[in-house]
Each structure stands twice: as C-alpha cells, then as structure tokens.
Enzyme design. Sequence first.
Site, PDB file in Angstrom:
ATOM      1  N   ALA A 243      36.758  34.065  37.633  1.00  0.00           N
ATOM      2  CA  ALA A 243      38.187  34.315  37.837  1.00  0.00           C
ATOM      3  C   ALA A 243      38.380  35.181  39.067  1.00  0.00           C
ATOM      4  O   ALA A 243      37.621  36.114  39.300  1.00  0.00           O
ATOM      5  CB  ALA A 243      38.799  35.007  36.626  1.00  0.00           C
ATOM      6  N   ASP A 244      39.394  34.857  39.844  1.00  0.00           N
ATOM      7  CA  ASP A 244      39.783  35.705  40.964  1.00  0.00           C
ATOM      8  C   ASP A 244      40.925  36.635  40.582  1.00  0.00           C
ATOM      9  O   ASP A 244      41.092  37.686  41.189  1.00  0.00           O
ATOM     10  CB  ASP A 244      40.170  34.840  42.161  1.00  0.00           C
ATOM     11  CG  ASP A 244      38.956  34.195  42.792  1.00  0.00           C
ATOM     12  OD1 ASP A 244      38.431  34.766  43.757  1.00  0.00           O
ATOM     13  OD2 ASP A 244      38.502  33.147  42.293  1.00  0.00           O
TER      14      ASP A 244
END
Length: 351
Positions: A243-244
């Site tokens: 996940a960013d």
Amino acid sequence: MALEAIKWNENKLYILDQLRLPLETEYITVNNVKEGWQVINKMQVRGAPAIAIVGCLSLATELSQASFKDKHELLETICEKLQYLVTARPTAVNMKKAAEELTSFTKNLYNDKVSVTEMVDSVISWCQKMLNYDVSTNKKIGDFGADSILKSAGGKNVKILTHCNTGSLATAGYGTALGVVRSIHARGCLDQAYCTETRPYNQGARLTAYELVYDKIPGTLICDSMVAALINSHKIDAIVVGADRVTSNGDTANKIGTYQLAVIAKHHNVPFYVCAPTSSIDLNLAVGKDIPIEERPHNEMTDIAGIKIASPGISCWNPAFDVTPAELITGGIVTELGIFKPAELADKLKA
C-alpha cells in the site's frame, strides 16, 4: 548476503538503481536533497517506505556537508527541503508523514538549548534510525501475515499471489507483502509465489522476480491479464499486496492493477490482504477518493527500454495507482501492530 537497496555508511547514501535491474546491478551515490528528489521521481528507488527513507537520508547527507550561521537558518532549510521531497511522488503518504514528524522533531530541538552542530547531529541520527526500524517493522508484518494465511490453510503448504514489488527493493529490507511470502517460505510452508509482471513499469517482472530468484524462493511470473485464469485453474490461498496510502475507512491506494486483483479475489473467494506499516496509514483522509493519484509519463506505456512498442500518435492514460475499496480487503490490513479489518482500523490505531 541480504539484498540491499539502500546503503548508508559514514553519512554517505547509496541506492541500488532499480531502472537497471535485473540485467545490471549498479549503486548510485545520492549527495543531496535535489538528487534524492530525482532518484525518487525517476523511480530509481520506489516503494512507499523506501521513498521516505531515501528522502530523509538525502537530507541527512546534505546536512552533514553543509554549514549554517545559526539555528534559525538550519530550521528553515530543513523545513523547506522536506516539503520539496514530498512533491517527488505525492500518492505515497510515508514521505509526507516522515516530513511532518521530522519537522516537529527539529522544531523541538530549535527550542532546546542545543548548538547548531548538536541540532544537525540529532537530525542525522533521527534519519539513520529509519533503516533499522523499517526492517524490524517489516518482519513483524511478515509474521502476522504468515500466521493468518497458514492458519486459514489448515496446516498445508500454500500458493500466494502478489503484485508489483513490495520486498527488499521497496523498503529498507525484507519487505511488506513480499515479507509475508518470505516468512511463509522460512517456515517451509510455501508451495509457490506467483508474481504479476505489473505493467506498464514491470516492477513485478523486473524486481519481484529478481528478489524471488535471488533468495531462492519458488516463484512463477505471470502476465497481468492471467490472474483470473490462474485463480480459476489453480488453488490460490491468498493474494498479498502492499500500500502507498490507506485512508481512515480502509480504502487503499496501491500500484495500478491492484483494484482488479481484489475484484477477482472477491469473485473467487480468495482472501485479499493489504500489507503496510502504520506509516502508510493516513487517518487524516476519510476515503480513497481523497487520495491524490500520480499520473506518470506516457512513454512508460509506449516504450520499453527506449524501444517504442505502441503506435505513434496514440493518446495514453497512465495513472500510477488505483484505489481498492475497503470492502474488497477480505483478509485484512496487516501492520506491525497486528491484522485489522478495514472497518476497525481507525479505532484500533487511535486507541
């Protein structure tokens, strides 16, 4: 020998140029914040945790070479350069959060009775600690994810699918989603790790495949368009992605193509896990539609290694990320603090 994407030695920063992998292994010296911004923006280093680490260490190496007339000039310089680093890749929240934390830390030093030199040394030390802390965090994520997946599998060996690159090359070491794969493999319970090629930038084919081969983890590369067929014909026990940025409700921005994997996983009843340190969780944003989505240059789609593969004149749309709705994250969000359902994430982290 462990794969190192980031090396820090005597206030010198070196990063493995990921644009040259897997055919060439070359380290680049990063001497200052401008060069740090460039290697992040050009994706010579990528992965949300690694972006924050390299950004802060580029500041540290610049501070180690500079001189300042007083603490006020030092504080202004640090604040300005941190804000500049945030603009290199705006979707990933880790650099933004690191900038806010380091700015606060620096302001507290400014108000203390310390010299300019002591203030510089303290900031550099703060940045250095990010490396070891990130590896420790990733190993916890790996263990929590492995525990959950193996428990669901009932003691049998498992097949895992992952997307993009979330390993040593995206972090200070070990990895987030790929860290889960590593932890399962270390227990002797991994049958096969499938990685998507991850068009248009091929981080899966170039980087994840490289890590799997490097660490002798049983791996198979597939095209992005093969995921539904793979799950339909093979028993896949879980999909793990990185996940960013994760918003308060559990919506998750990750590499483009993640959303469609979650949709396919839901249809086939395959647990879908998001693996991310708490530094990637942004409780200040309520939902995924509020996440700024970076758009990349068109030539990343139309060219490969400088060779044009698309018809000249065709227009392109090249978002680097998409947003997976929280309801599709059926396995949970794996952090260094444990695994949370998207709906309970905000309350658990605020507690």
